[in-house]
Motif scaffolding. Structure first.
Motif, PDB file in Angstrom:
ATOM      1  N   ILE A   1       1.971  39.958  62.803  1.00  0.00           N
ATOM      2  CA  ILE A   1       1.548  41.201  63.447  1.00  0.00           C
ATOM      3  C   ILE A   1       0.532  41.902  62.537  1.00  0.00           C
ATOM      4  N   THR A   2      -0.723  41.569  62.776  1.00  0.00           N
ATOM      5  CA  THR A   2      -1.839  42.077  61.980  1.00  0.00           C
ATOM      6  C   THR A   2      -2.859  42.728  62.915  1.00  0.00           C
ATOM      7  N   THR A   3      -3.880  43.316  62.328  1.00  0.00           N
ATOM      8  CA  THR A   3      -4.922  43.947  63.145  1.00  0.00           C
ATOM      9  C   THR A   3      -5.617  42.914  64.039  1.00  0.00           C
ATOM     10  N   GLU A   4      -5.797  41.705  63.500  1.00  0.00           N
ATOM     11  CA  GLU A   4      -6.500  40.666  64.260  1.00  0.00           C
ATOM     12  C   GLU A   4      -5.655  40.202  65.443  1.00  0.00           C
ATOM     13  N   THR A   5      -4.345  40.054  65.176  1.00  0.00           N
ATOM     14  CA  THR A   5      -3.443  39.663  66.271  1.00  0.00           C
ATOM     15  C   THR A   5      -3.448  40.737  67.359  1.00  0.00           C
ATOM     16  N   ALA A   6      -3.478  41.996  66.947  1.00  0.00           N
ATOM     17  CA  ALA A   6      -3.497  43.079  67.935  1.00  0.00           C
ATOM     18  C   ALA A   6      -4.699  42.911  68.866  1.00  0.00           C
TER      19      ALA A   6
ATOM     20  N   ALA B   1      -1.193  40.639  50.764  1.00  0.00           N
ATOM     21  CA  ALA B   1      -2.508  41.121  51.235  1.00  0.00           C
ATOM     22  C   ALA B   1      -2.451  41.193  52.763  1.00  0.00           C
ATOM     23  N   GLU B   2      -3.581  41.177  53.416  1.00  0.00           N
ATOM     24  CA  GLU B   2      -3.576  41.399  54.871  1.00  0.00           C
ATOM     25  C   GLU B   2      -3.929  40.163  55.675  1.00  0.00           C
ATOM     26  N   GLY B   3      -3.771  38.984  55.055  1.00  0.00           N
ATOM     27  CA  GLY B   3      -4.077  37.755  55.790  1.00  0.00           C
ATOM     28  C   GLY B   3      -5.565  37.483  55.823  1.00  0.00           C
ATOM     29  N   HIS B   4      -5.948  36.553  56.667  1.00  0.00           N
ATOM     30  CA  HIS B   4      -7.352  36.134  56.730  1.00  0.00           C
ATOM     31  C   HIS B   4      -8.235  37.264  57.254  1.00  0.00           C
ATOM     32  N   PRO B   5      -9.477  37.302  56.810  1.00  0.00           N
ATOM     33  CA  PRO B   5     -10.416  38.302  57.323  1.00  0.00           C
ATOM     34  C   PRO B   5     -10.644  38.152  58.838  1.00  0.00           C
TER      35      PRO B   5
HETATM   36  N1  ADE Z   1      -2.727  34.143  59.665  1.00  0.00           N
HETATM   37  C1  ADE Z   1      -3.404  34.283  58.532  1.00  0.00           C
HETATM   38  N2  ADE Z   1      -4.097  35.426  58.517  1.00  0.00           N
HETATM   39  C2  ADE Z   1      -3.838  36.060  59.689  1.00  0.00           C
HETATM   40  C3  ADE Z   1      -4.268  37.278  60.244  1.00  0.00           C
HETATM   41  N3  ADE Z   1      -5.102  38.083  59.613  1.00  0.00           N
HETATM   42  N4  ADE Z   1      -3.786  37.585  61.455  1.00  0.00           N
HETATM   43  C4  ADE Z   1      -2.941  36.756  62.093  1.00  0.00           C
HETATM   44  N5  ADE Z   1      -2.517  35.607  61.629  1.00  0.00           N
HETATM   45  C5  ADE Z   1      -2.959  35.236  60.413  1.00  0.00           C
END
Ligand code: ADE
Length: 438
Positions: free
Chosen positions: A72-77, A365-369
């Protein structure tokens, strides 16, 4: 005695918000901050945005209930917003107990009306209660990052298998589990190996894991990477990324491998290749990224220098033998604000463990950019459009159609302002012929 781990924030019961929807998140007051960060990430996700615009017009997911088990990250949102814009009813839970960004979880509910079950540092019971909350809503399409949702569907929720059009899998470890299910005749639903798309693994696994793993180690410890002996366990796409980025920061990188071809590749890429037993004696920083268990074991911990930093960037927390580390230790000190634990070994040395041995790039950290998740999640969204566009796919592990990969790559290039050449008809003909030679 080993001190207790930092207390988990866990709410095992599912609460209801004013609108009568179920959710379970840490703190709804974080929603505004979450929205700001989600919008920031969205700016870096042009391919996904473009797809969202198309989805708003075409409504390809109308009538589907999409259950996502993802970090559950900003990118997933932004992926979830896209799926919702495509007409799906969307709900989600975390795919790892330590990867949730609590502000994003709150924003998903309050700002985007997406039922969310995810609390950073939740315990195992809470984690599984959240997966159950998603499956209890009878999704017709699922998305997984590590295959936990699909595994649960094949055990406690077997009866729902026929309700699913398909499930999408985001990560290497998940695809390995699904292919094992297929091999054993256990698979009951069509799945799409999104991880195996080139638009995913060539970029996300390599550049995403490479950068975010180094980012996490530096955020957690502030260590100077230059001049360090940096050991990378595993030279798959993720390992390549980590090794390359560590070298870029000036580390002396050692790669360990079990696969002779990959070991050779690492050697010819200019890395030292050693056994872990040898590397353990000299390493300052260790990253496991193999997808397998017991990469760092008791014998390695015993051999390590005092002050060694160890972490894992593989999907599950099995790569570092934590029970063995605990057994060798007389105490452990917590630095919870940084997700660091210092294990005081009985041999008088200390080892720093990052992120409890879980995915360090998401724990520390916050995962991949967002720029790289743009491609992964555009591939996911387009795959969701594909699996819902006709009759149900056959029950097997499917690859993402080439047309989707081409679409995602072309849009990413366009967004980056990169133009490429195209073949002339003469060149095309040459490539398809066999007559012309020397
Ligand atoms: N897996 C690795 N980085 C991620 C991210 N930023 N969001 C969702 N899944 C990830």
């Amino acid at each position: 005695m080993i001190a207790k781990a930092a207390k988990s924030k866990t709410l095992s019961t599912v609460r209801r918000n004013g609108a009568g929807r179920d959710y379970d998140v840490a703190d709804m007051n974080l929603a505004a901050q979450g929205r700001r960060r989600i919008e920031w990430a969205d700016e870096q996700m042009p391919v996904l945005r473009r797809l969202r615009e198309r989805f708003i017009k075409d409504q390809p997911l109308k009538g589907h209930r999409l259950g996502a088990c993802l970090h559950i990250t900003t990118e997933t949102a932004n992926l979830l917003r896209t799926l919702k814009a495509g007409g799906a009813e969307v709900l989600c839970c975390a795919s790892n107990p330590l990867s949730t960004q609590d502000d994003v979880a709150a924003a998903l509910i309050k700002e985007y009306d997406i039922p969310t079950y995810a609390i950073r540092a939740e315990d195992r019971d809470s984690y599984y209660s959240h997966l159950r909350a998603v499956l209890d809503r009878h999704p017709t399409v699922t998305m997984d990052d590590g295959a936990d949702l699909v595994s649960l569907l094949h055990t406690d929720y077997k009866g729902q298998a026929d309700e699913l059009s398909a499930s999408m899998e985001e990560t290497t470890t998940g695809v390995i589990r699904l292919r094992a299910m297929e091999r054993d005749g256990a698979l009951r639903i069509p799945v799409v190996a999104v991880n195996d798309a080139q638009t995913k693994f060539l970029f996300d696994n390599r550049y995403g894991t490479g950068q975010s793993t180094l980012d996490a180690i530096i955020r957690a410890t502030g260590v100077l990477v230059a001049g360090s002996v940096f050991v990378v366990g595993g030279y798959g796409w993720c390992g390549r990324g980590v090794a390359t980025r560590a070298r870029g920061l000036g580390a002396n990188v050692i790669v360990t491998e079990v696969n002779p071809i990959r070991a050779l590749e690492a050697a010819l890429d200019g890395f030292q290749v050693k056994t872990m037993a040898e590397a353990a004696k000299t390493g300052d920083i260790f990253v496991t990224v193999t997808g397998d268990k017991s990469v760092l074991t008791a014998a390695h911990f015993q051999a390590m220098k005092s002050g060694a930093i160890i972490c894992n960037s593989g999907h599950f927390d099995v790569e570092i033998d934590l029970p063995a580390l605990k057994k060798l230790s007389k105490s452990v000190e917590q630095y919870p604000e940084r997700e660091v634990e210092s294990y005081q070994l009985k041999n008088g040395r200390q080892i720093f463990l990052l992120g409890q041995g879980r995915l360090v790039n998401l724990a520390c950290a916050e995962g991949h950019p967002a720029q790289v998740m743009d491609m992964s999640f555009a591939t996911q969204a387009a795959a969701a459009r594909w699996v819902t566009s006709g009759k149900r796919l056959s029950v097997q592990v499917h690859n993402v159609p080439q047309a989707i990969e081409d679409e995602v790559a072309a849009h990413k290039l366009a967004a980056m302002g990169i133009k490429i050449d195209s073949l002339s008809s003469d060149q095309k003909k040459y490539l398809h012929s066999w007559e012309s030679g020397t």
